[in-house]
Design a protein around this motif. Structure first.
Motif, PDB file in Angstrom:
ATOM      1  N   UNK A  26       1.064  -1.078   0.394  1.00  9.97           N
ATOM      2  CA  UNK A  26      -0.157  -0.218   0.693  1.00  9.97           C
ATOM      3  C   UNK A  26       1.040   1.487  -0.201  1.00  9.97           C
ATOM      4  N   UNK A  27       1.790   0.604   0.547  1.00 14.31           N
ATOM      5  CA  UNK A  27       2.622   2.789   1.052  1.00 14.31           C
ATOM      6  C   UNK A  27       3.666   2.349  -1.244  1.00 14.31           C
ATOM      7  N   UNK A  28       3.831   1.690  -1.752  1.00 19.53           N
ATOM      8  CA  UNK A  28       4.212   1.850  -2.759  1.00 19.53           C
ATOM      9  C   UNK A  28       3.053   2.258  -3.975  1.00 19.53           C
ATOM     10  N   UNK A  29       2.395   2.109  -3.520  1.00 21.22           N
ATOM     11  CA  UNK A  29       0.763   2.887  -4.300  1.00 21.22           C
ATOM     12  C   UNK A  29       0.920   4.334  -3.735  1.00 21.22           C
ATOM     13  N   UNK A  30       1.217   4.348  -2.217  1.00 24.78           N
ATOM     14  CA  UNK A  30       0.648   6.223  -1.614  1.00 24.78           C
ATOM     15  C   UNK A  30       2.350   7.156  -2.867  1.00 24.78           C
ATOM     16  N   UNK A  31       3.180   5.802  -2.676  1.00 28.26           N
ATOM     17  CA  UNK A  31       4.034   6.457  -2.706  1.00 28.26           C
ATOM     18  C   UNK A  31       4.194   7.207  -4.140  1.00 28.26           C
ATOM     19  N   UNK A  32       3.755   6.013  -5.651  1.00 27.74           N
ATOM     20  CA  UNK A  32       4.204   6.720  -6.549  1.00 27.74           C
ATOM     21  C   UNK A  32       2.884   7.154  -6.946  1.00 27.74           C
ATOM     22  N   UNK A  33       1.677   6.768  -6.248  1.00 29.08           N
ATOM     23  CA  UNK A  33       0.489   8.175  -6.666  1.00 29.08           C
ATOM     24  C   UNK A  33       1.273   9.615  -6.272  1.00 29.08           C
ATOM     25  N   UNK A  34       1.662   9.582  -5.108  1.00 27.60           N
ATOM     26  CA  UNK A  34       1.356  10.732  -5.043  1.00 27.60           C
ATOM     27  C   UNK A  34       2.780  11.841  -6.118  1.00 27.60           C
ATOM     28  N   UNK A  35       3.794  10.692  -6.639  1.00 31.36           N
ATOM     29  CA  UNK A  35       4.713  10.943  -8.228  1.00 31.36           C
ATOM     30  C   UNK A  35       3.970  11.867  -8.697  1.00 31.36           C
ATOM     31  N   UNK A  36       3.276  11.121  -9.243  1.00 29.68           N
ATOM     32  CA  UNK A  36       2.140  11.122 -10.608  1.00 29.68           C
ATOM     33  C   UNK A  36       1.552  12.340 -10.084  1.00 29.68           C
TER      34      UNK A  36
END
Ligand code: HEM
Length: 402
Positions: free
Chosen positions: A225-235
């Motif tokens: 979930x943290x990966x999804x959050x981190x990469x969504x934040x970047x986008x």
């Protein structure tokens, strides 16, 4: 070759653009491009780096497998907080490729083409609002920011109502002059927000990228979930700041070049608009900072000996104004065929959202000049506040009237 022993004597990168020619890269870059070897510079975080200013050298650095963007191996590549999981743009090799592949599907030419009617509708809506609110207005707040902000919010499934929150923190993050602790706080706030959103989407999925990543990648154990959050934040972050600045700065550039603005306004040829956008991307090259890499072994770049562990920073704006890349590089000519520019970078980290950014610019710029043919700046050019202090160059505001 430039070797300076005292780091305080080194020129600062990115440099300051002249208020006389604010669309041009800082004047010293041309000298660095012509000099032998690479120029040594001091970065805003106090570190030192070799700056790469020639077009061929820039391409070479961005595609050389011996040169990395991996902040897990070289923490100096991290621009701020070290307490969050690294995002894929700061990884390399198979890990970078694996995550990037999970996202590319949403940003292909085909997917973006399918989004165009919707983007046209949104652009039309913002123009209606702007016109009915009346002149004068700040084009950045009324148009340049809302368009990409709403588009990326819809794509990710981020409620647009929260845009002020994430715009505020994004601005802190990309300000070159923000102290490190403030950047860390902004990044943590944004991360916390997206993490909470991920939890909500898990309970109540929608037709959006975050929900898809949860269903297809978290459920299978490929991503946390943290990966999804981190990469969504970047986008979220990458998806609106850059495009917003391109819309505003391109508008100002065209207002200064009325005959070229008229061409964009009067053409109904999509190829002409697309070409104009490529030339504006090249001419303005707004990514003026943070294209950082580290050499993983001793090598020679542009005649310069670079040691393993040395930091390299690429000036895309200097490279895109290199006369060996194209003739009369300091002239804006929206009718010329501009191919191979580096405004979106190059190599494995080349901009993931470039097709989306192109579509937004190709729609937003002609629509603006068509709907408001009398558009003009509401303040003298000398009073425009340029974003010298931001990684994405542009204007802080653009008061316009009609
Ligand atoms: C005119 C608008 C834009 C400009 C000028 C721009 C510029 C760039 C540049 C120069 C890079 C390369 C960075 C490097 O090599 O270190 C980059 C990477 C990236 N951009 Fe953009 N960008 C724009 C719009 C967007 C949009 C709309 C999105 C997303 C939705 C986006 C997402 C990304 C991502 C995720 C990366 C990292 C890719 C990777 O490392 O694999 N960008 N962008």
């Amino acid at each position: 070759m430039n070797i300076t022993t005292d780091q305080n004597d080194l020129p600062v990168f990115p440099g300051l653009r002249s208020q006389r020619c604010p669309f041009d890269p800082p004047e010293e870059y041309a000298g660095w491009r012509q000099a032998e070897g690479l120029q040594r510079v001091r970065l805003s975080n106090g570190g030192t780096a070799w700056v790469v200013t020639r077009y061929e050298d820039a391409r070479a650095v961005l595609t050389d497998p011996r040169i990395t963007a991996d902040a897990r191996l070289y923490p100096e590549l991290r621009s701020d907080s070290r307490n969050l999981p690294p995002a894929f743009p700061r990884m390399d090799g198979p890990d970078h490729a694996r995550i990037r592949r999970m996202l590319t599907g949403d940003f292909t030419v085909k997917r973006v083409a399918a989004m165009r009617p919707h983007i046209e509708e949104l652009v039309g809506g913002f123009l209606d609002e702007m016109i009915s609110a009346g002149a004068p207005t700040d084009l950045v707040r009324a148009y340049a920011l809302p368009v990409p902000s709403l588009v990326i919010s819809l794509l990710l499934g981020v409620p647009y109502a929260d845009h002020e929150f994430f715009q505020k923190h994004s601005n802190t993050l990309i300000s070159i002059t923000t102290p490190l602790d403030e950047k860390t706080a902004a990044r943590s706030a944004l991360f916390g927000y997206v993490l909470e959103l991920v939890a909500r989407k898990e309970r109540d999925p929608g037709d959006d990228l975050i929900s898809r990543l949860l269903a297809e990648r978290v459920a299978t154990g490929e991503l946390s979930r943290e990966d999804v959050a981190m990469n969504s934040m970047i986008l979220l972050f990458a998806g609106h700041e850059t495009t917003a600045n391109m819309i505003a700065l391109s508008t100002l550039t065209l207002l200064r070049n009325p005959e070229q603005a008229a061409r964009i306004r009067d053409t109904d040829d999509p190829a002409m608009a697309a070409n104009a956008v490529e030339e504006l991307l090249r001419y303005l090259t707004i990514a003026q900072d943070k294209i950082n890499r580290v050499a993983t072994e001793d090598l020679t770049i542009g005649g310069q000996q670079v040691r393993a562990g040395d930091l390299l920073t690429v000036s895309l704006s200097a490279a895109n104004r290199d006369p060996s890349f194209l003739d009369h590089p300091d002239v804006l000519d929206i009718t010329r065929e501009t191919r191979g520019h580096l405004a979106f970078g190059n190599g494995a980290h080349q901009c993931l959202g470039q097709q989306l950014a192109r579509a937004e610019l190709q729609i937003a710029l002609p629509a603006l000049f068509r709907r408001i043919p009398g558009l003009r700046p509401a303040i003298p050019f000398e009073d425009v506040m340029f974003r010298h202090d931001m990684s994405a160059y542009g204007v802080h505001e653009l008061p316009v009237t009609w």
